[in-house]
Design an enzyme around this catalytic site. Structure first.
Site, PDB file in Angstrom:
ATOM      1  N   ASN A   9      47.870  43.493  27.766  1.00  0.00           N
ATOM      2  CA  ASN A   9      47.718  44.748  27.006  1.00  0.00           C
ATOM      3  C   ASN A   9      48.626  45.831  27.583  1.00  0.00           C
ATOM      4  O   ASN A   9      49.187  46.635  26.819  1.00  0.00           O
ATOM      5  CB  ASN A   9      46.259  45.204  27.002  1.00  0.00           C
ATOM      6  CG  ASN A   9      45.455  44.468  25.955  1.00  0.00           C
ATOM      7  OD1 ASN A   9      45.616  44.700  24.762  1.00  0.00           O
ATOM      8  ND2 ASN A   9      44.610  43.546  26.402  1.00  0.00           N
ATOM      9  N   LEU A  89      32.633  51.459  35.951  1.00  0.00           N
ATOM     10  CA  LEU A  89      32.903  52.810  36.441  1.00  0.00           C
ATOM     11  C   LEU A  89      31.598  53.558  36.669  1.00  0.00           C
ATOM     12  O   LEU A  89      30.596  53.328  35.981  1.00  0.00           O
ATOM     13  CB  LEU A  89      33.755  53.574  35.427  1.00  0.00           C
ATOM     14  CG  LEU A  89      35.114  52.967  35.108  1.00  0.00           C
ATOM     15  CD1 LEU A  89      35.860  53.876  34.128  1.00  0.00           C
ATOM     16  CD2 LEU A  89      35.944  52.761  36.364  1.00  0.00           C
ATOM     17  N   HIS A 105      38.040  46.216  24.383  1.00  0.00           N
ATOM     18  CA  HIS A 105      36.986  45.227  24.613  1.00  0.00           C
ATOM     19  C   HIS A 105      37.158  44.089  23.611  1.00  0.00           C
ATOM     20  O   HIS A 105      37.359  44.334  22.415  1.00  0.00           O
ATOM     21  CB  HIS A 105      35.615  45.883  24.429  1.00  0.00           C
ATOM     22  CG  HIS A 105      34.496  44.926  24.689  1.00  0.00           C
ATOM     23  ND1 HIS A 105      34.126  44.539  25.965  1.00  0.00           N
ATOM     24  CD2 HIS A 105      33.692  44.255  23.845  1.00  0.00           C
ATOM     25  CE1 HIS A 105      33.141  43.667  25.877  1.00  0.00           C
ATOM     26  NE2 HIS A 105      32.855  43.475  24.612  1.00  0.00           N
TER      27      HIS A 105
HETATM   28  C1  GRF Z   1      41.482  41.630  27.441  1.00  0.00           C
HETATM   29  O1  GRF Z   1      40.900  40.585  26.702  1.00  0.00           O
HETATM   30  C2  GRF Z   1      40.695  42.881  27.263  1.00  0.00           C
HETATM   31  O2  GRF Z   1      40.120  42.998  26.003  1.00  0.00           O
HETATM   32  C3  GRF Z   1      39.624  42.741  28.305  1.00  0.00           C
HETATM   33  O3  GRF Z   1      40.254  42.150  29.393  1.00  0.00           O
HETATM   34  C4  GRF Z   1      41.365  41.394  28.937  1.00  0.00           C
HETATM   35  C5  GRF Z   1      42.558  41.884  29.660  1.00  0.00           C
HETATM   36  O4  GRF Z   1      43.698  41.116  29.378  1.00  0.00           O
HETATM   37  N1  GRF Z   1      39.034  44.013  28.613  1.00  0.00           N
HETATM   38  P1  GRF Z   1      45.132  41.609  29.848  1.00  0.00           P
HETATM   39  O5  GRF Z   1      45.054  41.816  31.362  1.00  0.00           O
HETATM   40  O6  GRF Z   1      45.445  42.881  29.135  1.00  0.00           O
HETATM   41  O7  GRF Z   1      46.051  40.489  29.497  1.00  0.00           O
END
Ligand code: GRF
Length: 207
Positions: A9, A89, A105
């Site tokens: 992400n 947190l 999420h």
């Molecule tokens: C993602 O699936 C996000 O929704 C969750 O943790 C994962 C993180 O993946 N909170 P990345 O580190 O962004 O690849």
């Protein structure tokens, strides 16, 4: 950006922010773990990063969060994106950044807060699953929703195949939500929120 691991992400947000018209600049990546892939991604993109390991603070969550807060303020940060940040947190950091902290999420909240969302979605037999970007509040995985994307759950899905389908949408809606919030357009739902839904395949493969 607060991360703990893979950083896909983060990569999606870095790519979006590469557009000069994007209303936010990724200035700092903070990881609570050493050596994770997300830190390498930040480095490759030329973005400052730092590790503030929770382990070095033992069980002192307050001091760990105070160190993060100081780092964010020293860098002049205005918005915080949690992206796979795997620490709960405390009200200190949540309150300090209220209205200015986003989380992604991997479920269609309010369904399946918490961990193992894809396995739980499969076990529950839901036909639609997805992901949510929301503002962070003191209740875990709650808070005003900025964007959601839905994906179909297909008959032969495994946890991995479903996770991959959802993750692809995470990479779409996180930049979209940050664009809305940073651009000052997220405060007046429904026009300021976004929903995406993949069309169902025209021919479902039925097992
Ligand atoms: C993602 O699936 C996000 O929704 C969750 O943790 C994962 C993180 O993946 N909170 P990345 O580190 O962004 O690849």
């Amino acid at each position: 950006m607060l991360i703990s691991g893979r950083g896909s992400n983060l990569a999606a947000l870095l790519a979006a922010a590469g557009d000069p018209a994007f209303p936010a600049v990724i200035e700092l990546v903070v990881s609570n773990r050493q050596g994770v892939a997300g830190l390498a991604g930040a480095s490759a993109a030329g973005v400052a990063s730092m590790v503030i390991e929770h382990r070095s603070f033992r069980d002192d969550r307050a001091s760990h969060e105070a160190a993060i807060d100081t780092a964010l303020r020293n860098a002049g940060i205005e918005l915080v994106c949690l992206a796979g940040y795997m620490r709960l947190l405390t009200p200190f950091l949540v309150t300090a950044w209220a209205g200015r902290m986003l989380n992604i999420h991997p479920s269609l909240l309010p369904a399946f807060p918490g961990l193992n969302t894809h396995a739980r979605a499969l076990a529950a037999g839901v036909k639609l699953h997805g992901c949510t970007v929301h503002l962070v509040t003191n209740a875990t995985d709650e808070g005003p929703i900025l964007a959601q994307a839905a994906v179909p759950v297909l008959p032969d899905d495994t946890e991995a195949s479903l996770a991959a389908r959802v993750l692809a949408q995470e990479h779409v809606i996180y930049p979209l939500a940050l664009r809305l919030l940073a651009g000052g357009n997220a405060g007046t739902p429904p026009s300021g929120s976004a929903a995406l839904c993949n069309p169902l395949p025209t021919r479902l493969r039925v097992a």
